[in-house]
Design a protein around this motif. Structure first.
Motif, PDB file in Angstrom:
ATOM      1  N   ASN A   1      -1.863  14.308  41.930  1.00  0.00           N
ATOM      2  CA  ASN A   1      -2.365  14.139  40.560  1.00  0.00           C
ATOM      3  C   ASN A   1      -2.844  12.705  40.326  1.00  0.00           C
ATOM      4  N   ASP A   2      -2.072  11.732  40.828  1.00  0.00           N
ATOM      5  CA  ASP A   2      -2.486  10.325  40.685  1.00  0.00           C
ATOM      6  C   ASP A   2      -3.802  10.075  41.444  1.00  0.00           C
ATOM      7  N   CYS A   3      -3.923  10.699  42.627  1.00  0.00           N
ATOM      8  CA  CYS A   3      -5.148  10.538  43.408  1.00  0.00           C
ATOM      9  C   CYS A   3      -6.347  11.112  42.665  1.00  0.00           C
ATOM     10  N   LEU A   4      -6.169  12.286  42.051  1.00  0.00           N
ATOM     11  CA  LEU A   4      -7.262  12.899  41.292  1.00  0.00           C
ATOM     12  C   LEU A   4      -7.650  12.030  40.092  1.00  0.00           C
ATOM     13  N   LYS A   5      -6.651  11.452  39.431  1.00  0.00           N
ATOM     14  CA  LYS A   5      -6.948  10.574  38.295  1.00  0.00           C
ATOM     15  C   LYS A   5      -7.770   9.369  38.747  1.00  0.00           C
ATOM     16  N   SER A   6      -7.386   8.789  39.875  1.00  0.00           N
ATOM     17  CA  SER A   6      -8.142   7.632  40.389  1.00  0.00           C
ATOM     18  C   SER A   6      -9.576   8.024  40.723  1.00  0.00           C
ATOM     19  N   MET A   7      -9.752   9.198  41.323  1.00  0.00           N
ATOM     20  CA  MET A   7     -11.100   9.654  41.666  1.00  0.00           C
ATOM     21  C   MET A   7     -11.916   9.927  40.416  1.00  0.00           C
ATOM     22  N   HIS A   8     -11.279  10.451  39.385  1.00  0.00           N
ATOM     23  CA  HIS A   8     -11.982  10.708  38.130  1.00  0.00           C
ATOM     24  C   HIS A   8     -12.411   9.402  37.462  1.00  0.00           C
ATOM     25  N   GLU A   9     -11.574   8.370  37.617  1.00  0.00           N
ATOM     26  CA  GLU A   9     -11.946   7.075  37.052  1.00  0.00           C
ATOM     27  C   GLU A   9     -13.137   6.481  37.792  1.00  0.00           C
ATOM     28  N   ILE A  10     -13.196   6.699  39.122  1.00  0.00           N
ATOM     29  CA  ILE A  10     -14.314   6.163  39.904  1.00  0.00           C
ATOM     30  C   ILE A  10     -15.606   6.900  39.596  1.00  0.00           C
ATOM     31  N   MET A  11     -15.549   8.212  39.471  1.00  0.00           N
ATOM     32  CA  MET A  11     -16.740   9.032  39.236  1.00  0.00           C
ATOM     33  C   MET A  11     -16.517   9.876  37.980  1.00  0.00           C
ATOM     34  N   SER A  12     -17.315   9.616  36.967  1.00  0.00           N
ATOM     35  CA  SER A  12     -17.197  10.345  35.717  1.00  0.00           C
ATOM     36  C   SER A  12     -18.008  11.632  35.758  1.00  0.00           C
ATOM     37  N   VAL A  13     -17.880  12.414  34.705  1.00  0.00           N
ATOM     38  CA  VAL A  13     -18.641  13.662  34.606  1.00  0.00           C
ATOM     39  C   VAL A  13     -20.132  13.372  34.542  1.00  0.00           C
ATOM     40  N   GLU A  14     -20.506  12.276  33.851  1.00  0.00           N
ATOM     41  CA  GLU A  14     -21.916  11.919  33.752  1.00  0.00           C
ATOM     42  C   GLU A  14     -22.496  11.595  35.131  1.00  0.00           C
ATOM     43  N   ASP A  15     -21.696  10.913  35.985  1.00  0.00           N
ATOM     44  CA  ASP A  15     -22.174  10.602  37.328  1.00  0.00           C
ATOM     45  C   ASP A  15     -22.414  11.874  38.139  1.00  0.00           C
ATOM     46  N   VAL A  16     -21.503  12.822  38.004  1.00  0.00           N
ATOM     47  CA  VAL A  16     -21.657  14.084  38.732  1.00  0.00           C
ATOM     48  C   VAL A  16     -22.908  14.815  38.273  1.00  0.00           C
ATOM     49  N   GLU A  17     -23.125  14.867  36.946  1.00  0.00           N
ATOM     50  CA  GLU A  17     -24.318  15.534  36.422  1.00  0.00           C
ATOM     51  C   GLU A  17     -25.593  14.834  36.886  1.00  0.00           C
ATOM     52  N   ARG A  18     -25.559  13.507  36.918  1.00  0.00           N
ATOM     53  CA  ARG A  18     -26.748  12.765  37.363  1.00  0.00           C
ATOM     54  C   ARG A  18     -27.051  13.061  38.832  1.00  0.00           C
ATOM     55  N   ILE A  19     -26.016  13.072  39.664  1.00  0.00           N
ATOM     56  CA  ILE A  19     -26.221  13.350  41.087  1.00  0.00           C
ATOM     57  C   ILE A  19     -26.756  14.765  41.294  1.00  0.00           C
ATOM     58  N   LEU A  20     -26.221  15.711  40.532  1.00  0.00           N
ATOM     59  CA  LEU A  20     -26.705  17.085  40.654  1.00  0.00           C
ATOM     60  C   LEU A  20     -28.163  17.203  40.223  1.00  0.00           C
ATOM     61  N   ASP A  21     -28.523  16.488  39.132  1.00  0.00           N
ATOM     62  CA  ASP A  21     -29.913  16.518  38.678  1.00  0.00           C
ATOM     63  C   ASP A  21     -30.844  15.907  39.722  1.00  0.00           C
ATOM     64  N   GLU A  22     -30.443  14.767  40.291  1.00  0.00           N
ATOM     65  CA  GLU A  22     -31.274  14.130  41.311  1.00  0.00           C
ATOM     66  C   GLU A  22     -31.416  15.022  42.543  1.00  0.00           C
ATOM     67  N   THR A  23     -30.345  15.688  42.899  1.00  0.00           N
ATOM     68  CA  THR A  23     -30.408  16.596  44.051  1.00  0.00           C
ATOM     69  C   THR A  23     -31.362  17.743  43.790  1.00  0.00           C
ATOM     70  N   GLN A  24     -31.303  18.295  42.567  1.00  0.00           N
ATOM     71  CA  GLN A  24     -32.194  19.400  42.227  1.00  0.00           C
ATOM     72  C   GLN A  24     -33.646  18.945  42.207  1.00  0.00           C
ATOM     73  N   GLU A  25     -33.885  17.729  41.688  1.00  0.00           N
ATOM     74  CA  GLU A  25     -35.254  17.201  41.685  1.00  0.00           C
ATOM     75  C   GLU A  25     -35.773  17.018  43.111  1.00  0.00           C
ATOM     76  N   SER A  26     -34.915  16.526  44.014  1.00  0.00           N
ATOM     77  CA  SER A  26     -35.339  16.344  45.408  1.00  0.00           C
ATOM     78  C   SER A  26     -35.674  17.683  46.052  1.00  0.00           C
ATOM     79  N   ILE A  27     -34.868  18.696  45.746  1.00  0.00           N
ATOM     80  CA  ILE A  27     -35.124  20.025  46.306  1.00  0.00           C
ATOM     81  C   ILE A  27     -36.450  20.582  45.796  1.00  0.00           C
TER      82      ILE A  27
END
Length: 207
Positions: free
Chosen positions: A109-135
């Protein structure tokens, strides 16, 4: 080499749970020894009561059987106590396993919290959008290339790909390895005199 063999091993850490389990198992083993001893004694007393009856000593045989009956009841109590001790040992061991599982969940649980702090939901959405644009961009390029090439071009591309895959080189003209022969000096002088002789005739024709 001496350091390897001379290194002292770290002492094993004994917990309070380990001590409790050890004490419970020791008590269980003592009860089992007592149970075994009483069982052998009861068997002897039963044979003795049988012999007393043969000898006509009914009162002694009856008294011995009463004693045996009391010891049978002690055996039943001993069996219950052994069962309780074994059940308690199992409960403690299972509780230790549960504690380790809980500790593992806490670390995860602590590891997941640290990972969530490093990468937010907005970062995930941005990466997914960029990936879709590249495709989609690559898909557009593929469609453009597919429309620009003829069937003959497609076959040539596939043939070249097959050649590269099999490690074959494309057919290229060989570079000459022999040196170019030099023109002898006499031949070169003769050519220059001939050109000088023919030059006035060429000038008259062009005039």
């Amino acid at each position: 080499m001496g350091n390897v063999f001379g290194r002292k091993s770290q002492p094993t850490r004994v917990t309070e749970q380990d001590k409790a389990i050890l004490q419970l198992k020791q008590q269980r083993d003592k009860l089992k020894q007592y149970q075994k001893r009483i069982t052998l004694q009861l068997e002897k007393e039963r044979l003795l009561a049988k012999q007393l009856l043969k000898d006509g000593k009914k009162e002694k045989a009856l008294l011995l059987l009463k004693k045996k009956r009391y010891q049978d009841q002690l055996l039943d109590k001993t069996e219950n106590q052994i069962s309780n001790l074994e059940r308690m040992v199992q409960d403690i061991e299972f509780m230790e396993i549960e504690m380790k599982v809980i500790e593992g969940l806490k670390v995860g649980n602590d590891c997941l919290k640290s990972m969530h702090e490093i990468m937010s939901v907005e970062d995930v959405e941005r990466i997914l959008d960029e990936t879709q644009e590249s495709i989609e961009y690559q898909k557009e390029i593929d469609e453009m290339l597919a429309g620009a090439l003829t069937q003959e071009d497609e076959e040539a591309v596939l043939a070249e790909l097959e050649a590269i895959t099999q490690g074959e080189d494309l057919a290229l003209p060989e570079v000459p390895t022999e040196p170019i022969p030099e023109v002898p000096e006499t031949d070169k002088a003769e050519t220059e005199r001939r050109e000088a002789k023919d030059k006035p005739a060429r000038e008259m024709l062009t005039a």
